[in-house]
Structure formats: structure tokens, C-alpha cells
Design a protein around this motif. Structure first.
Motif, PDB file in Angstrom:
ATOM      1  N   ASN A  96       0.856  -1.189   0.000  1.00  0.00           N
ATOM      2  CA  ASN A  96       0.000   0.000   0.000  1.00  0.00           C
ATOM      3  C   ASN A  96       0.892   1.239   0.000  1.00  0.00           C
ATOM      4  OD1 ASN A  96      -2.623  -1.388   0.271  1.00  0.00           O
ATOM      5  ND2 ASN A  96      -1.771  -2.036   2.241  1.00  0.00           N
ATOM      6  N   PRO A  97       1.537   1.527  -1.133  1.00  0.00           N
ATOM      7  CA  PRO A  97       2.575   2.562  -1.146  1.00  0.00           C
ATOM      8  C   PRO A  97       2.048   3.975  -0.997  1.00  0.00           C
ATOM      9  CG  PRO A  97       2.121   1.799  -3.366  1.00  0.00           C
ATOM     10  CD  PRO A  97       1.357   0.892  -2.441  1.00  0.00           C
ATOM     11  N   LYS A  98       2.900   4.815  -0.424  1.00  0.00           N
ATOM     12  CA  LYS A  98       2.676   6.248  -0.336  1.00  0.00           C
ATOM     13  C   LYS A  98       3.797   6.947  -1.088  1.00  0.00           C
ATOM     14  CE  LYS A  98      -0.907   5.882   2.374  1.00  0.00           C
ATOM     15  NZ  LYS A  98      -2.268   6.208   1.889  1.00  0.00           N
ATOM     16  N   GLU A  99       3.546   8.207  -1.424  1.00  0.00           N
ATOM     17  CA  GLU A  99       4.542   8.941  -2.197  1.00  0.00           C
ATOM     18  C   GLU A  99       5.902   8.936  -1.506  1.00  0.00           C
ATOM     19  OE1 GLU A  99       3.340  12.044  -5.099  1.00  0.00           O
ATOM     20  OE2 GLU A  99       4.038  13.327  -3.474  1.00  0.00           O
ATOM     21  N   LYS A 100       6.930   8.662  -2.282  1.00  0.00           N
ATOM     22  CA  LYS A 100       8.333   8.541  -1.879  1.00  0.00           C
ATOM     23  C   LYS A 100       8.673   7.161  -1.332  1.00  0.00           C
ATOM     24  CE  LYS A 100      10.830  11.837  -0.297  1.00  0.00           C
ATOM     25  NZ  LYS A 100      11.417  12.898   0.558  1.00  0.00           N
ATOM     26  N   ASP A 101       7.685   6.257  -1.188  1.00  0.00           N
ATOM     27  CA  ASP A 101       8.026   4.877  -0.844  1.00  0.00           C
ATOM     28  C   ASP A 101       8.901   4.296  -1.944  1.00  0.00           C
ATOM     29  OD1 ASP A 101       6.733   4.875   1.545  1.00  0.00           O
ATOM     30  OD2 ASP A 101       5.117   3.521   0.948  1.00  0.00           O
ATOM     31  N   VAL A 102       9.801   3.396  -1.557  1.00  0.00           N
ATOM     32  CA  VAL A 102      10.769   2.844  -2.502  1.00  0.00           C
ATOM     33  C   VAL A 102      10.538   1.352  -2.684  1.00  0.00           C
ATOM     34  CG1 VAL A 102      13.229   2.416  -2.932  1.00  0.00           C
ATOM     35  CG2 VAL A 102      12.487   4.593  -1.942  1.00  0.00           C
ATOM     36  N   ALA A 103      10.569   0.909  -3.919  1.00  0.00           N
ATOM     37  CA  ALA A 103      10.518  -0.511  -4.256  1.00  0.00           C
ATOM     38  C   ALA A 103      11.874  -0.925  -4.811  1.00  0.00           C
ATOM     39  CB  ALA A 103       9.432  -0.783  -5.293  1.00  0.00           C
ATOM     40  N   THR A 104      12.307  -2.116  -4.441  1.00  0.00           N
ATOM     41  CA  THR A 104      13.544  -2.677  -4.980  1.00  0.00           C
ATOM     42  C   THR A 104      13.193  -3.910  -5.795  1.00  0.00           C
ATOM     43  OG1 THR A 104      14.805  -1.919  -3.070  1.00  0.00           O
ATOM     44  CG2 THR A 104      15.817  -3.621  -4.430  1.00  0.00           C
ATOM     45  N   VAL A 105      13.678  -3.944  -7.029  1.00  0.00           N
ATOM     46  CA  VAL A 105      13.400  -5.057  -7.932  1.00  0.00           C
ATOM     47  C   VAL A 105      14.721  -5.587  -8.461  1.00  0.00           C
ATOM     48  CG1 VAL A 105      12.267  -5.761 -10.087  1.00  0.00           C
ATOM     49  CG2 VAL A 105      11.167  -4.090  -8.579  1.00  0.00           C
ATOM     50  N   GLU A 106      14.806  -6.899  -8.598  1.00  0.00           N
ATOM     51  CA  GLU A 106      16.020  -7.535  -9.106  1.00  0.00           C
ATOM     52  C   GLU A 106      15.750  -8.167 -10.460  1.00  0.00           C
ATOM     53  OE1 GLU A 106      18.292 -11.462  -7.844  1.00  0.00           O
ATOM     54  OE2 GLU A 106      18.631  -9.848  -6.395  1.00  0.00           O
ATOM     55  N   ALA A 107      16.654  -7.941 -11.392  1.00  0.00           N
ATOM     56  CA  ALA A 107      16.560  -8.522 -12.725  1.00  0.00           C
ATOM     57  C   ALA A 107      17.867  -9.228 -13.050  1.00  0.00           C
ATOM     58  CB  ALA A 107      16.277  -7.441 -13.768  1.00  0.00           C
ATOM     59  N   ASN A 108      17.839 -10.541 -13.083  1.00  0.00           N
ATOM     60  CA  ASN A 108      19.019 -11.336 -13.408  1.00  0.00           C
ATOM     61  C   ASN A 108      20.238 -10.922 -12.586  1.00  0.00           C
ATOM     62  OD1 ASN A 108      17.595 -12.853 -15.264  1.00  0.00           O
ATOM     63  ND2 ASN A 108      18.222 -11.623 -17.025  1.00  0.00           N
ATOM     64  N   GLY A 109      20.017 -10.720 -11.294  1.00  0.00           N
ATOM     65  CA  GLY A 109      21.112 -10.434 -10.382  1.00  0.00           C
ATOM     66  C   GLY A 109      21.439  -8.968 -10.190  1.00  0.00           C
ATOM     67  N   VAL A 110      20.772  -8.087 -10.904  1.00  0.00           N
ATOM     68  CA  VAL A 110      21.018  -6.645 -10.778  1.00  0.00           C
ATOM     69  C   VAL A 110      19.790  -5.986 -10.157  1.00  0.00           C
ATOM     70  CG1 VAL A 110      21.499  -4.486 -11.988  1.00  0.00           C
ATOM     71  CG2 VAL A 110      22.570  -6.615 -12.751  1.00  0.00           C
ATOM     72  N   SER A 111      19.973  -5.322  -9.019  1.00  0.00           N
ATOM     73  CA  SER A 111      18.874  -4.663  -8.325  1.00  0.00           C
ATOM     74  C   SER A 111      18.800  -3.189  -8.715  1.00  0.00           C
ATOM     75  CB  SER A 111      19.053  -4.769  -6.804  1.00  0.00           C
ATOM     76  OG  SER A 111      18.973  -6.113  -6.388  1.00  0.00           O
ATOM     77  N   PHE A 112      17.585  -2.661  -8.745  1.00  0.00           N
ATOM     78  CA  PHE A 112      17.383  -1.240  -9.004  1.00  0.00           C
ATOM     79  C   PHE A 112      16.174  -0.777  -8.215  1.00  0.00           C
ATOM     80  CE2 PHE A 112      15.087  -3.664 -12.098  1.00  0.00           C
ATOM     81  CZ  PHE A 112      13.911  -2.981 -12.352  1.00  0.00           C
ATOM     82  N   GLU A 113      16.089   0.537  -7.991  1.00  0.00           N
ATOM     83  CA  GLU A 113      15.049   1.101  -7.142  1.00  0.00           C
ATOM     84  C   GLU A 113      14.079   1.963  -7.935  1.00  0.00           C
ATOM     85  OE1 GLU A 113      17.041   1.401  -2.725  1.00  0.00           O
ATOM     86  OE2 GLU A 113      17.254   3.138  -4.051  1.00  0.00           O
ATOM     87  N   LEU A 114      12.845   1.955  -7.469  1.00  0.00           N
ATOM     88  CA  LEU A 114      11.798   2.804  -8.018  1.00  0.00           C
ATOM     89  C   LEU A 114      11.116   3.537  -6.875  1.00  0.00           C
ATOM     90  CD1 LEU A 114      11.301  -0.365  -9.458  1.00  0.00           C
ATOM     91  CD2 LEU A 114      10.506   1.259 -11.188  1.00  0.00           C
ATOM     92  N   VAL A 115      10.627   4.733  -7.147  1.00  0.00           N
ATOM     93  CA  VAL A 115       9.925   5.513  -6.141  1.00  0.00           C
ATOM     94  C   VAL A 115       8.460   5.615  -6.548  1.00  0.00           C
ATOM     95  CG1 VAL A 115      10.398   7.753  -7.220  1.00  0.00           C
ATOM     96  CG2 VAL A 115       9.960   7.641  -4.777  1.00  0.00           C
ATOM     97  N   PHE A 116       7.576   5.613  -5.553  1.00  0.00           N
ATOM     98  CA  PHE A 116       6.145   5.666  -5.854  1.00  0.00           C
ATOM     99  C   PHE A 116       5.682   7.107  -5.986  1.00  0.00           C
ATOM    100  CE2 PHE A 116       1.586   5.509  -4.727  1.00  0.00           C
ATOM    101  CZ  PHE A 116       1.166   4.664  -5.734  1.00  0.00           C
TER     102      PHE A 116
END
Length: 274
Positions: free
Chosen positions: A30-50
Motif C-alpha cells: 500500500n505505497p505512499k509517495e516517496k516509498d521505494v521498491a527494490t526489484v532484481e533482474a538477473n542479479g542486478v537490483s534497481f530502485e523505483l519511487v512511488f
């Protein structure tokens, strides 16, 4: 609270607070603005902000000095009715290579050393579309390019904006790798100051492909706009780049190119839908 399930790398995890996996993915439920998600793709992680839904005025608003009256006017009211996750950083060469298996960028070194945290570049709009499709397959999430309105709203700091000409500052050299400080080449992602959403490089470094075809703005309020004409027509890139002057890296500035155009000054940033 309703539990949600999601499969990552063949493993299904259940959580009432966040969606996670042993691969390092973490997405607030239940994200709020500025919450951060971390996702991994084939061993490389990156961040997204809501970014929460909201309203803003798009185009050459009053603080935008040196604007292009043809491409940036008329300013107009935009409503974004849905929240979205957007990359905190531009897509790196490391992430692109992990997903696509090769690196199309012409510039692969910084300060005389290989640096895979440089932004990927040398990609067409179709290449960018192929990347988000493959990224979706690899991660099990729905990735896409931002719409032009989503890009500008995030660049302006969304509901937390201070009404600044650049993304997070009135001082362009603090937030952007551009003509006067780039030494003629892109820099590793994330080196300059963030905006209100903790996003970086929204001004300068590499221009970023968005979903929309180019079209002259209309003087009417719009909800969730996205200009879709034809893949063969010009598409918009936003943010300016390392070779741009200070007026071309403003949050309202627009560029547009043929869909098969590629340059070491054009890359991308991704959006993930909820």
C-alpha cells in the motif's frame, strides 16, 4: 487486510505488508509517495519511487525561463488518476546488459575505467520498448516507458514540488550533468542532487525516451494523457542531456526524434505499474 501473492524467480511469497522474495525484491503493498521498491533482474537490483495520483500544470509555467513557445505552450492542467512507480535513476548499462545480454552504449568508460553505472545509450525508441517488455518477463512485473505527463509530474516533484525550474533545484549545476560540467560525456547515474522524490538525473546526463508521439500541446485539461499516433512518427525524449545547455534541461523542455534515432545522448527511465 487482504493478502497478496506474487511469484518471483519461481518462488511465491505472501505478505500483508510488502511483497518480497529471496532474490531481494521488495515492493510495498500500500505505497505512499516517496516509498521505494527494490526489484532484481538477473542479479542486478534497481530502485523505483512511488508517485501518488495528483494534478499539475504541464508545459511552460511561470517559472520556466527561456522556454520554446512552439513545443512548450500552451501550459495546461493535467490529472493523473493512478499512482505509479518510476525509476529513481536512469537505466544503467549494467541493468540493460543483465536483461538484454549486450550493451549498445558507445561510451563505456568514465575517468579511464570501465563503469557499468553509466546510463545506457545508443538505443532507439523501439529498443527502449523491447527492453521494458523483456524486463517485465524477467521480473514478473509490468514495466513500461513513462508517459510524457508522468515523466514531467515526477520531474517536478509531484505533489511535493517547490515550483522550481529544474528538478529539485533552481540551481541547474547542482542537479544536472549538462554542457557546462560534463566534459562532453555522460556521467555515472546518481551523482547529482535529487529532487523532492529522491530521483536523480531528471535533468541532463541522457535524454529519456517516453511513450508518447510528439504533438503540439492543447489548451485543455486532460486526464492520463498519452499521445499515440504511429510508431513511425516522432517520439518524445525528455530531460535534456550532457550536451544540452541550461534551457534545454529544464523540466518543461521537450525533444522529439524519429523512432529509429539513436545517439550516445539518449537513454531511458522505466515505470512499473501497480
Amino acid at each position: 487486510m487482504t493478502l497478496k501473492t506474487l511469484a518471483f524467480a519461481g518462488i511465491t511469497m505472501i505478505s500483508a505488508l510488502a511483497i518480497t522474495s529471496c532474490g531481494g525484491n521488495s515492493i510495498p503493498e500500500n505505497p505512499k509517495e516517496k516509498d521505494v521498491a527494490t526489484v532484481e533482474a538477473n542479479g542486478v537490483s534497481f530502485e523505483l519511487v512511488f508517485v501518488e495520483p495528483g494534478q499539475f500544470r504541464m508545459g511552460a509555467t511561470s517559472e520556466q525561463d527561456g522556454f520554446d513557445s512552439f513545443t512548450e505552450l500552451p501550459a495546461h492542467d493535467i490529472t493523473l488518476s493512478k499512482g505509479y512507480w518510476i525509476g529513481k535513476l536512469e537505466v544503467s548499462q549494467e541493468l540493460w546488459e543483465a536483461v538484454m545480454g549486450s550493451n549498445p552504449s558507445a561510451v563505456k568508460e568514465f575517468d579511464g575505467k570501465e563503469d557499468k553505472q553509466l546510463p545506457v545509450s545508443g538505443i532507439t525508441w523501439a529498443d527502449a520498448k523491447a527492453f521494458v517488455k523483456k524486463l517485465s518477463e524477467v521480473t514478473g512485473q509490468k514495466f513500461r516507458l513513462p508517459t510524457e505527463a508522468e515523466w514531467e509530474y515526477a520531474a517536478r516533484g509531484a505533489s511535493k514540488t517547490f515550483g522550481l525550474q529544474y528538478s529539485g533545484s533552481k540551481y541547474y549545476d547542482r542537479v544536472a550533468c549538462f554542457k557546462d560540467n560534463s566534459d562532453g560525456m555522460p556521467h555515472p547515474i546518481g551523482q547529482f542532487m535529487p529532487n523532492e522524490l529522491d530521483m536523480r538525473d531528471m535533468n541532463g546526463n541522457v535524454s529519456e525516451w517516453v511513450e508518447d508521439n510528439y504533438a503540439v500541446y492543447k489548451d485543455s485539461a486532460q486526464t492520463d494523457p498519452c499521445v499515440v499516433l504511429a510508431d513511425t512518427l516522432s517520439h518524445v525524449a525528455r530531460g535534456g542531456n550532457f550536451a544540452s545547455g541550461k534551457t534545454q534541461i529544464r523540466t518543461a523542455s521537450r525533444e522529439y526524434y524519429d523512432p529509429d534515432y539513436k545517439s550516445l545522448s539518449v537513454g531511458l527511465r522505466v515505470v512499473m505499474d501497480m
